[in-house]
Design a protein around this motif. Structure first.
Motif, mmCIF file in Angstrom:
data_model
loop_
_atom_site.group_PDB
_atom_site.id
_atom_site.type_symbol
_atom_site.label_atom_id
_atom_site.label_comp_id
_atom_site.label_asym_id
_atom_site.label_seq_id
_atom_site.Cartn_x
_atom_site.Cartn_y
_atom_site.Cartn_z
ATOM 1 N N LYS A 96 40.625 49.352 37.036
ATOM 2 C CA LYS A 96 40.604 50.344 35.964
ATOM 3 C C LYS A 96 39.609 49.936 34.897
ATOM 4 C CE LYS A 96 44.204 50.219 33.025
ATOM 5 N NZ LYS A 96 44.268 51.587 32.756
ATOM 6 N N GLY A 97 39.175 50.919 34.135
ATOM 7 C CA GLY A 97 38.274 50.649 33.023
ATOM 8 C C GLY A 97 38.991 49.900 31.914
ATOM 9 N N PRO B 195 49.521 40.647 32.036
ATOM 10 C CA PRO B 195 48.639 39.763 31.256
ATOM 11 C C PRO B 195 47.191 39.935 31.729
ATOM 12 C CG PRO B 195 50.019 38.487 32.757
ATOM 13 C CD PRO B 195 50.439 39.909 32.891
ATOM 14 N N ILE B 196 46.265 39.912 30.770
ATOM 15 C CA ILE B 196 44.845 40.082 31.069
ATOM 16 C C ILE B 196 44.139 38.740 30.881
ATOM 17 C CG2 ILE B 196 42.712 41.303 30.489
ATOM 18 C CD1 ILE B 196 44.965 43.103 31.604
ATOM 19 N N ILE B 197 43.492 38.275 31.966
ATOM 20 C CA ILE B 197 42.764 37.006 31.959
ATOM 21 C C ILE B 197 41.275 37.310 31.829
ATOM 22 C CG2 ILE B 197 42.228 34.908 33.271
ATOM 23 C CD1 ILE B 197 45.206 35.163 32.529
ATOM 24 N N ASP B 198 40.627 36.746 30.820
ATOM 25 C CA ASP B 198 39.183 36.880 30.629
ATOM 26 C C ASP B 198 38.513 35.842 31.537
ATOM 27 O OD1 ASP B 198 36.531 36.795 29.753
ATOM 28 O OD2 ASP B 198 37.071 36.934 27.631
ATOM 29 N N LEU B 199 37.967 36.299 32.666
ATOM 30 C CA LEU B 199 37.397 35.359 33.638
ATOM 31 C C LEU B 199 36.198 34.606 33.078
ATOM 32 C CD1 LEU B 199 37.704 37.344 36.972
ATOM 33 C CD2 LEU B 199 39.074 35.416 36.186
ATOM 34 N N ARG B 200 35.373 35.256 32.272
ATOM 35 C CA ARG B 200 34.229 34.557 31.679
ATOM 36 C C ARG B 200 34.729 33.364 30.858
ATOM 37 N NH1 ARG B 200 31.424 38.537 29.837
ATOM 38 N NH2 ARG B 200 29.636 38.295 31.208
ATOM 39 N N ILE C 24 35.585 46.198 33.233
ATOM 40 C CA ILE C 24 36.663 46.639 34.113
ATOM 41 C C ILE C 24 37.774 45.586 34.161
ATOM 42 C CG2 ILE C 24 35.312 48.185 35.557
ATOM 43 C CD1 ILE C 24 36.113 44.867 36.986
ATOM 44 N N VAL C 25 38.943 46.034 34.569
ATOM 45 C CA VAL C 25 40.078 45.153 34.797
ATOM 46 C C VAL C 25 40.492 45.327 36.255
ATOM 47 C CG1 VAL C 25 42.484 44.639 34.219
ATOM 48 C CG2 VAL C 25 40.869 45.265 32.404
ATOM 49 N N ILE C 26 40.490 44.224 36.985
ATOM 50 C CA ILE C 26 40.941 44.224 38.372
ATOM 51 C C ILE C 26 42.378 43.724 38.360
ATOM 52 C CG2 ILE C 26 40.558 43.342 40.698
ATOM 53 C CD1 ILE C 26 37.635 42.739 39.793
ATOM 54 N N VAL C 27 43.312 44.600 38.694
ATOM 55 C CA VAL C 27 44.729 44.222 38.706
ATOM 56 C C VAL C 27 45.035 43.649 40.086
ATOM 57 C CG1 VAL C 27 47.102 45.006 38.429
ATOM 58 C CG2 VAL C 27 45.276 46.012 37.025
ATOM 59 N N VAL C 28 45.456 42.390 40.095
ATOM 60 C CA VAL C 28 45.761 41.709 41.349
ATOM 61 C C VAL C 28 47.217 41.269 41.347
ATOM 62 C CG1 VAL C 28 43.396 40.890 41.733
ATOM 63 C CG2 VAL C 28 44.985 39.463 40.449
ATOM 64 N N GLN C 29 47.734 41.083 42.544
ATOM 65 C CA GLN C 29 49.083 40.552 42.679
ATOM 66 C C GLN C 29 48.977 39.115 43.155
ATOM 67 O OE1 GLN C 29 51.832 43.033 44.741
ATOM 68 N NE2 GLN C 29 53.439 41.484 44.735
ATOM 69 N N VAL C 30 49.561 38.212 42.381
ATOM 70 C CA VAL C 30 49.613 36.802 42.733
ATOM 71 C C VAL C 30 51.091 36.450 42.842
ATOM 72 C CG1 VAL C 30 48.966 34.465 42.063
ATOM 73 C CG2 VAL C 30 47.506 36.388 41.421
ATOM 74 N N GLU C 31 51.506 36.181 44.081
ATOM 75 C CA GLU C 31 52.922 36.031 44.393
ATOM 76 C C GLU C 31 53.617 37.318 43.966
ATOM 77 O OE1 GLU C 31 54.021 32.205 42.831
ATOM 78 O OE2 GLU C 31 52.678 31.182 44.204
ATOM 79 N N ILE D 217 48.545 40.568 37.578
ATOM 80 C CA ILE D 217 47.643 39.952 36.608
ATOM 81 C C ILE D 217 46.393 40.822 36.537
ATOM 82 C CG2 ILE D 217 46.296 37.874 36.047
ATOM 83 C CD1 ILE D 217 49.287 37.322 36.184
ATOM 84 N N GLY D 218 45.858 41.020 35.343
ATOM 85 C CA GLY D 218 44.604 41.744 35.179
ATOM 86 C C GLY D 218 43.468 40.757 34.972
#
Length: 187
Positions: A56-57, A83-88, A103-110, A114-115
């Motif tokens: 999502k944007g 929660p949103i993690i700033d990868l940079r 953009i925010v990539i929403v992933v499932q970890v376990e 996480i965004g």
């Protein structure tokens, strides 16, 4: 007796797919894997497509106190606080000045959503699992700890993000902010 090596699966992900990193010494016959590639600055990264739940944007988020710099806050995604993690920032490259173009990539970890804040999504990559190379351990770098492998696709190096390791410190059960406060109090 069957003497062929068995590809082990891990329980880290919820996708139920075979983990192509299970044992790098065994021959991989599982075939192709797919990743979503994205950029942070000029560098390209990838996450397992089976972990991605949504892209999502950028929208405004709610900031939380006493969080590590790389935790930008939380996003209310249809009633779920993500929660949103700033990868940079997590990769030690400074904080992202997020705009509507990010953009925010929403992933499932376990079992957790996480965004991941990134600059832009690039492509869906499909490649043979045995093309993934290990990350060289040249120097002690926190950024390398967050990568599970490297792959070259069409002449471009893609660093594959190890999602469980990326979040290990944040969600290991200890609050890093409290740990820092305890350490400072002990000095």
């Amino acid at each position: 007796m069957n003497s062929q090596p068995v590809l082990q699966t891990t329980s880290k992900g919820s996708s139920g797919q075979e983990d192509w990193r299970a044992n790098p010494n065994e021959s991989l016959t599982s075939g192709r894997v797919e990743f979503i590639s994205f950029s942070i600055g000029e560098e390209q990264y990838g996450v397992d497509i089976m972990a991605v739940r949504e892209i999502k944007g950028w929208t405004e988020i709610t900031h939380l106190p006493k969080q590590p710099d790389y935790v930008r806050g939380v996003l209310n995604l249809r009633g779920v606080m993500v929660p949103i993690i700033d990868l940079r920032c997590r990769f030690g490259q400074g904080k992202t000045e997020a705009t509507a173009l990010h953009i925010v990539i929403v992933v499932q970890v376990e079992a957790r959503l996480i965004g991941l804040l990134a600059d832009r999504v690039l492509d869906i990559l499909s490649f043979e699992a045995n093309q993934v190379q290990p990350v060289p351990q040249i120097a002690r770098s926190s950024r390398v700890d967050f990568l599970s492998g490297l792959v070259t696709v069409d002449g471009t190096m893609i660093a594959l993000v190890d999602l469980p390791n990326l979040l290990a410190e944040q969600f290991a059960g200890a609050d890093p902010a409290n740990t820092e406060q305890r350490s400072a109090a002990a000095v």
